[in-house]
Design an enzyme around this catalytic site. Structure first.
Site, PDB file in Angstrom:
ATOM      1  CG  MET A  30      -6.134 -10.033   9.411  1.00 27.00           C
ATOM      2  SD  MET A  30      -6.057 -11.827   9.460  1.00 27.00           S
ATOM      3  CE  MET A  30      -4.441 -12.114   8.780  1.00 27.00           C
ATOM      4  N   GLY A  31      -4.229  -5.984  11.456  1.00 29.13           N
ATOM      5  CA  GLY A  31      -3.307  -5.298  12.350  1.00 29.13           C
ATOM      6  C   GLY A  31      -1.854  -5.500  11.949  1.00 29.13           C
ATOM      7  CG  HIS A  37      -1.722  -2.515   6.817  1.00 29.68           C
ATOM      8  ND1 HIS A  37      -0.608  -3.091   7.372  1.00 29.68           N
ATOM      9  CD2 HIS A  37      -2.567  -3.533   6.519  1.00 29.68           C
ATOM     10  CE1 HIS A  37      -0.760  -4.397   7.418  1.00 29.68           C
ATOM     11  NE2 HIS A  37      -1.943  -4.700   6.906  1.00 29.68           N
ATOM     12  N   GLY A 147      -5.165  -4.384  -0.549  1.00 28.28           N
ATOM     13  CA  GLY A 147      -3.869  -4.324  -1.228  1.00 28.28           C
ATOM     14  C   GLY A 147      -3.797  -5.344  -2.363  1.00 28.28           C
ATOM     15  CD  GLU A 148      -3.132  -3.651  -7.772  1.00 30.40           C
ATOM     16  OE1 GLU A 148      -1.908  -3.559  -8.029  1.00 30.40           O
ATOM     17  OE2 GLU A 148      -4.014  -3.227  -8.530  1.00 30.40           O
ATOM     18  CD  GLN A 153      -7.362 -10.682   1.389  1.00 29.34           C
ATOM     19  OE1 GLN A 153      -7.227 -11.539   2.248  1.00 29.34           O
ATOM     20  NE2 GLN A 153      -6.933  -9.449   1.569  1.00 29.34           N
ATOM     21  NE  ARG A 187       1.375 -15.114   7.560  1.00 28.92           N
ATOM     22  CZ  ARG A 187       0.096 -15.023   7.153  1.00 28.92           C
ATOM     23  NH1 ARG A 187      -0.204 -14.335   6.069  1.00 28.92           N
ATOM     24  NH2 ARG A 187      -0.867 -15.619   7.833  1.00 28.92           N
TER      25      ARG A 187
HETATM   26  O1  PAF Z   1      -5.691  -9.056   4.075  1.00 25.24           O
HETATM   27  C1  PAF Z   1      -6.009  -9.174   5.278  1.00 25.24           C
HETATM   28  O2  PAF Z   1      -5.401  -8.593   6.176  1.00 25.24           O
HETATM   29  C2  PAF Z   1      -7.150 -10.096   5.655  1.00 25.24           C
HETATM   30  O3  PAF Z   1      -7.183 -11.220   4.850  1.00 25.24           O
HETATM   31  C3  PAF Z   1      -8.517  -9.392   5.677  1.00 25.24           C
HETATM   32  C4  PAF Z   1      -8.902  -8.880   4.290  1.00 25.24           C
HETATM   33  C5  PAF Z   1      -8.468  -8.233   6.657  1.00 25.24           C
HETATM   34  C6  PAF Z   1      -9.599 -10.367   6.127  1.00 25.24           C
HETATM   35  O4  PAF Z   1      -9.329 -10.876   7.390  1.00 25.24           O
END
Ligand code: PAF
Length: 279
Positions: A30-31, A37, A147-148, A153, A187
């Site tokens: 999500m940038g 990342h 990412g873990e 997720q 965040r």
């Molecule tokens: O982890 C994230 O940044 C988001 O949840 C993802 C996997 C890109 C889905 O929007």
């Protein structure tokens, strides 16, 4: 690096990779990119000749009272980092391109989505599964990296991928941390100086609980001690729990287990997790 916002343009670019016999690794984001990342991008480059990174702040995974409007957006800086890291395509669709008028599908993964963060953030994992399913359909990657740090997720995406027989390998990449142990997160920029100093209690509480459980302490006692430590640091704890690493249900000996925590400090909600050996 090509920056692409339209699906038809993405398809043309991906067709060229296919004709050249080059597989694609996808890193969905999500940038507001950070070293966590970039570790995904590094891992992606080692796994496929072509790397696509998506940046899409997905409205479907934010609840009505969550931080969609203030979620950090800095695409120019992100694009610079990705270009320098040798990424081939930045896929950055607008909301209307991802969810055109008439969009009506919801992907819901029962069980793993319903507990922990799923219970505290109703609908969140449906939003994640729906957009990740779409990204897989759009990009057709051979491998996708997550990412873990967002451990639940990852469990949801693994379950969805297996259940829908999607031909993509899901790779979990270990959490990247600051020097004091705080997990990297987009965040973290919400934390003021005092909150940032106190936030280190989250990985420390998990580390203490892990050591306690692994030396044979009663898990319930170790988890309560972790909550007490978080409370002393000024956190309001949503959960600290020990679960089976795949199903996120009660752990059974001999299978990978995971300690997961979510807690709020000020207006910021942080999550973290750690592997535990539990017999
Ligand atoms: O982890 C994230 O940044 C988001 O949840 C993802 C996997 C890109 C889905 O929007």
């Amino acid at each position: 690096m090509q920056i692409i916002r339209r699906l038809e343009v993405l398809r043309e670019a991906l067709d060229q990779f296919t004709h050249a016999g080059e597989g694609v690794a996808l890193v969905p984001t999500m940038g507001a990119l950070h070293a966590g990342h970039m570790a995904l991008v590094d891992a992606a480059r080692r796994r496929a000749p072509r790397v696509v990174v998506s940046i899409f702040v997905n409205p479907k995974q934010f609840g009505p009272t969550e931080d969609l409007a203030r979620y950090p957006r800095r695409e120019a800086a992100d694009a610079q980092m990705l270009s320098e890291a040798g990424v081939d395509i930045l896929w950055a669709p607008e909301v209307e391109e991802m969810y055109p008028a008439g969009f009506a599908t919801n992907v819901s993964v029962a069980g793993v989505s319903d507990v922990l963060d799923g219970a505290h953030r109703p609908g969140h994992f449906d939003g994640v599964a729906t957009v990740v399913g779409k990204l897989f359909g759009q990009v057709g990657p051979a491998v996708a990296l997550f990412g873990e740090k967002d451990f639940q997720q990852l469990a949801v995406i693994r379950r969805m991928t297996a259940d829908l027989n999607l031909a993509v390998e899901i790779v979990g990449v270990p959490t990247q941390r600051e020097d004091d142990g705080l997990a990297l997160s987009s965040r973290n920029i919400y934390l003021d100086e005092t909150e940032r100093a106190r936030a280190v209690a989250l990985p420390r509480a998990l580390g203490e609980a892990k050591r306690g459980i692994e030396r044979g302490d009663d898990p319930a006692t170790a988890l309560s001690a972790a909550v007490a430590m978080l409370t002393r640091a000024g956190f309001d704890t949503d959960y600290v729990t020990l679960v089976d690493a795949e199903t996120l249900t009660a752990p059974t000996g001999g299978r990978p287990a995971r300690l997961l925590a979510a807690a709020r400090i000020g207006t910021t909600r942080l999550i973290d997790n750690i592997a535990v050996t539990f017999d």
